[in-house]
Write a protein that holds these residues in place. Sequence first.
Motif, short mmCIF file in Angstrom:
data_model
loop_
_atom_site.label_atom_id
_atom_site.label_comp_id
_atom_site.label_asym_id
_atom_site.label_seq_id
_atom_site.Cartn_x
_atom_site.Cartn_y
_atom_site.Cartn_z
N GLY A 30 71.08 86.13 59.06
CA GLY A 30 71.63 86.77 60.17
C GLY A 30 70.94 86.92 61.31
O GLY A 30 71.45 87.61 62.12
N PHE A 31 69.79 86.44 61.33
CA PHE A 31 69.10 86.33 62.78
C PHE A 31 69.04 84.80 63.16
O PHE A 31 68.77 83.93 62.27
CB PHE A 31 67.58 86.73 62.43
N MET A 32 68.99 84.62 64.45
CA MET A 32 68.58 83.41 65.04
C MET A 32 67.33 83.08 64.58
O MET A 32 66.41 83.74 64.48
CB MET A 32 68.71 83.29 66.51
N HIS A 33 67.04 81.87 64.66
CA HIS A 33 65.54 81.34 64.07
C HIS A 33 64.58 81.75 64.97
O HIS A 33 63.44 82.13 64.46
CB HIS A 33 65.86 79.71 64.12
N LYS A 34 64.87 81.45 66.30
CA LYS A 34 63.87 82.19 67.30
C LYS A 34 63.53 83.81 66.92
O LYS A 34 62.34 84.16 67.25
CB LYS A 34 64.50 81.87 68.72
N GLU A 35 64.59 84.44 66.89
CA GLU A 35 64.55 85.93 66.65
C GLU A 35 63.76 86.16 65.34
O GLU A 35 62.99 86.97 65.33
CB GLU A 35 65.83 86.74 66.59
N LYS A 36 63.98 85.54 64.34
CA LYS A 36 63.29 85.38 62.95
C LYS A 36 61.81 85.37 63.28
O LYS A 36 60.90 85.98 62.80
CB LYS A 36 63.92 84.67 62.13
N ILE A 37 61.60 84.50 64.00
CA ILE A 37 59.92 84.25 64.37
C ILE A 37 59.34 85.22 65.09
O ILE A 37 58.39 85.72 64.56
CB ILE A 37 59.96 82.73 65.15
N TRP A 38 60.24 85.77 65.99
CA TRP A 38 59.36 86.95 66.97
C TRP A 38 59.29 88.10 65.91
O TRP A 38 58.24 88.81 65.98
CB TRP A 38 60.30 87.30 68.18
N ILE A 39 60.29 88.48 65.28
CA ILE A 39 60.21 89.77 64.29
C ILE A 39 59.11 89.70 63.24
O ILE A 39 58.54 90.50 63.08
CB ILE A 39 61.64 90.05 63.65
N THR A 40 59.18 88.39 62.65
CA THR A 40 57.85 88.36 61.63
C THR A 40 56.52 88.26 62.25
O THR A 40 55.66 88.73 62.01
CB THR A 40 57.90 86.91 61.01
N CYS A 41 56.57 87.76 63.52
CA CYS A 41 55.19 87.87 64.30
C CYS A 41 54.71 89.08 64.46
O CYS A 41 53.66 89.62 64.30
CB CYS A 41 55.00 86.93 65.48
N ILE A 42 55.81 90.03 65.15
CA ILE A 42 55.31 91.33 65.55
C ILE A 42 55.14 92.36 64.19
O ILE A 42 54.25 92.88 64.25
CB ILE A 42 56.72 92.05 66.31
N ARG A 43 56.13 92.15 63.04
CA ARG A 43 55.36 92.85 61.65
C ARG A 43 54.15 92.40 61.43
O ARG A 43 53.52 93.38 60.78
CB ARG A 43 56.54 92.65 60.70
N ALA A 44 53.81 91.14 61.44
CA ALA A 44 52.40 90.95 61.04
C ALA A 44 51.31 91.59 61.92
O ALA A 44 50.00 91.96 61.32
CB ALA A 44 52.27 89.26 61.28
N VAL A 45 51.69 92.10 63.14
CA VAL A 45 50.55 92.59 64.19
C VAL A 45 50.78 94.26 63.85
O VAL A 45 49.76 94.50 63.79
CB VAL A 45 51.10 92.45 65.74
N VAL A 46 51.92 94.71 63.49
CA VAL A 46 52.01 96.01 62.85
C VAL A 46 51.11 96.03 61.63
O VAL A 46 50.39 97.02 61.64
CB VAL A 46 53.41 96.49 62.88
N PHE A 47 51.37 95.34 60.70
CA PHE A 47 50.82 95.45 59.46
C PHE A 47 49.11 95.28 59.63
O PHE A 47 48.31 96.07 59.13
CB PHE A 47 51.25 94.51 58.30
N SER A 48 48.90 94.38 60.57
CA SER A 48 47.29 94.04 60.65
C SER A 48 46.75 95.33 61.34
O SER A 48 45.58 95.78 60.81
CB SER A 48 47.20 92.82 61.81
N PHE A 49 47.34 95.83 62.50
CA PHE A 49 46.75 97.06 62.95
C PHE A 49 46.77 98.46 62.04
O PHE A 49 45.76 99.13 62.32
CB PHE A 49 47.55 97.54 64.51
N GLU A 828 59.79 95.59 67.93
CA GLU A 828 60.46 94.95 66.83
C GLU A 828 61.95 95.76 66.45
O GLU A 828 62.82 94.97 66.48
CB GLU A 828 59.59 94.88 65.45
N ILE A 829 61.85 97.04 66.50
CA ILE A 829 63.12 97.56 66.53
C ILE A 829 64.19 97.11 67.60
O ILE A 829 65.52 96.93 67.28
CB ILE A 829 62.94 99.17 66.29
N ALA A 830 63.63 97.12 68.71
CA ALA A 830 64.54 96.64 69.83
C ALA A 830 64.98 95.44 69.78
O ALA A 830 66.17 95.00 70.09
CB ALA A 830 63.73 96.90 71.34
N ILE A 831 64.52 94.52 69.18
CA ILE A 831 64.73 93.00 68.93
C ILE A 831 65.76 92.94 67.83
O ILE A 831 66.91 92.36 68.18
CB ILE A 831 63.61 92.07 68.76
#
Length: 923
Positions: A30-49, A828-831
């Motif tokens: 349901g996400f565009m490929h580019k959007e999925k990459i952005w969401i995954t990267c942002i979630r990785a940052v959130v988990f890391s912090f 991430e919510i905004a995207i």
Amino acid sequence: MGLEFKYPLFFLLLIPAGLVLFLFFKQTKGFMHKEKIWITCIRAVVFSFIILSLVTPQLVFKTNERNVVFLVDSSASMMGTENEILTWIEKSVQSKKEKDQFAILSLGKNVAVEQSLHANSDVIQEFSTNINRYDTNIEQGIQLASSMFPSNSNGRVVLFSDGNQTAGNILDAARLLKQRGIVLDFIPISRQVGQDMAVTEFSVPSSLYEGETVRLTMKVESNYTTNAKVRITLNDEEIIEENIQIKEGTNLLTFTHEAMETGFYVYKGEISAVGDAFAENNFLQAISNVKGTPRILVVQSEPNEGVSKALQTSGLIVDQITPQQLPSSLSSYLRYQSILFNNVAATDIGEKKMKLINQAVKDFGTGFVMAGGENSFGLGGYFKTPIEELLPVEMEVKGKQELPSLGLIIVLDRSGSMEGEKLSLAKEAAARSVELLREKDTLGFFAFDDRPWEIIEAAPISNKEKAIEKIRSVPAGGGTEIYSALEAAFNRLIPLELQRKHIILLTDGQSATNNDYHALIDKGKETNITLSTVALGQDADKRLLEDLAGYGAGRFYDVVDDTVIPSILSRETAVLTRTYIVDDPFYPTIHPNFDWDPLFKDGVPEMNAYIAVTPKATSHMILSSDKEDPILAEWQFGLGRTIAYTSDLSGKWAGNWAKWGEWPHFINQLMSRTLPTYNSEPYTIHVENRNGQTVIQLQSSNSEQGPIETAVISQSGEQIDASMKITAPGKYELAMDHNPGMYFLRINQFSEEGEEKLYKTGFAVPYSDELLLKGNNFALLEEAANITGGKQLTKEKMAFDSLPFYPVKKQPISSWLIMIAFLFFFLEIAIRRFGLPPISLLVRKYVKPIKKVSKEIEVPKINKSTRQKPLSTKTNPISDIQQKQELNNKKKLNRATEDEDTSEQNPQESMKRLLEAKKRMNR
């Protein structure tokens, strides 16, 4: 500056976090490929912090400041070393640097701050805090010392001690210091005991029989040879006194005594000698329960041998005393199986002694009987006392419709000398008097110091609660001027048309004036006003007050025990009516009762009088009057049985009962009904000191495993909190944290059939191990110091030396990491809500790139046809740029027009775009 992680194991959470992100990227649609990459990267940052914040990273800064806490053992074993320690600290502080800080704590059983952490060089001149010196809890001292250091910084704790701890565990505390990077150093201080001896054991059999010879064993430890006096007392009466040669070391002393009386025996063994250092370790107590013929305590103001003879005839042992001779310790009441109050006034006893009797009945099963008379029940002042609580009847008579109209004014001294418990008790007494009055009775209340203050105007009581609130709010004042207050009270009562008028004066001082009191009282006598007076304390003008009461046809009370004040006022209020005494001859009504029926099988004689009372809801009426008032009533109060007999035992009120053939059996039945039933030695008891707590070990002698209930009571009647646990079948432990002294233990055991068994005993909590003759334990201090990297300090300046590791300050950054994680989470919510293009446009709108003009300029091309022609004019670059921008604008306008045409021509394509946008919004 460095970085350290407090909980590095939380880094393992990165593994499941990575797995979750991988599954999200692979399986989510349901996400565009580019959007999925952005969401995954942002979630990785959130988990890391978030994981990084759980690891608790701290920025570590090195500092040159040193924090030192001097922890001083001020227990009894260290007495005499204070000046030596303070001198050491003063010399040490002289070597500190300007920014170095220090604090001083003193410890015993508890810990106190003598000097808080500061950077100046001032040192206290003496230890002034109030601590319990009869225990040493170094662990608690170290815990408080560690809390003195600034947050997230380290330092040094310097301990002055002999190494003897009686509570806590210094090694556990040292391990906690190590975790914080705090060093524990120590200065060994030798105890300066001098010559001392201590009674370390004193044993007596826990159970005896009447006439048995008791073997008393005493162990004495001494560090010197001397002559000493040994003294043994039984229930505070001396039974043995001998001079003994005490040698250095262990001394075992043995004595014998014959147990001639039944009940609880409290033995006390003590030793004294010249030059002994500590008196606190010179005695121990032990308790024994002597079984045999039941012992009865008869309390009466006037001799009545008929009662004692009747009881002795039935085989009971009887002790007779006056109310003033009642003991002030719980153990003295536990010697008796039952207590008889024969026409005794509460004003002669005091509430402290009444509370002890209440405790003996409720928690240890002692019986209690109250017989009537003009000084008993309500007329004796027992309203709202501990004795009323244990009786099956209430002192107040319900339904007083036939009572005469009554006016009462209380005149209370509120001068400065009354401040404290004396004034509180006097106000409580006045409040009880209000409760005894009917709503149509008239009440007035004056408080006086150097002048009268009318707190409640004399009038019928409309609101008792409001009147009591006003009385209890009276504060202490200034001087003492009796006459004007008394005159104001008389003036209020004289014009009132009442059948009975009475004034009660309470004061503890001398009158400031010498007016004609007799003239004032004569004026009041014309309208039947009576006056009673109460002298509170030794400074009261007793001659004046006694004269006023005698001339005013009232009663004079000389109060030595302030706790009798409430009983005096309630008695005065009850005496006013005189209708508490019912003096019409009658034949008592017999209520069926299995235990009493054989005594009354042939009927009962006529009775002359009794005191009116009200039966309590759960009491059992045995005999009642023709007005349905209780004559004989009983009930169970806690573990004890109590009886109220509202006629008298002298024959004045009982009438023909004193001539009745069953009269001696009746008196015997009164007492025998209240005798407790105890079981013989169901438990063995052992007392020990464990880590600063007293532990009572109980073991069932017959291995019974039924549930039990226990209660621990002090000599003063206070119930002690003691937690109980089962350690094995038939074995129990009770732990209590309390002071040395004598305590009593009650055990209730319940069988599977519901049968209850009662056992009572006592035990002594000895003095603390602090007072035992021990050597120094410097090895323990060294072991604790080694755990933290510390050592013994041999010079004063070493307290501010460099630490084994750098002094540091730490700054946690977890809160900043969590805040950054939330910012990325919102992105991430905004995207997911609005898609990547709107976010990109928003970024382009507010974050414009810097463009270089040189890249925007294009050099115009030269046509071949004109290559050979000379340039007659110069090229204008700015004009070319403007032309290019106009051309681009036209292209954009044409493209937008084409898009509108396309959308009009292709409505299906437009609808498809709208559906995709809606799906994106729903994510």
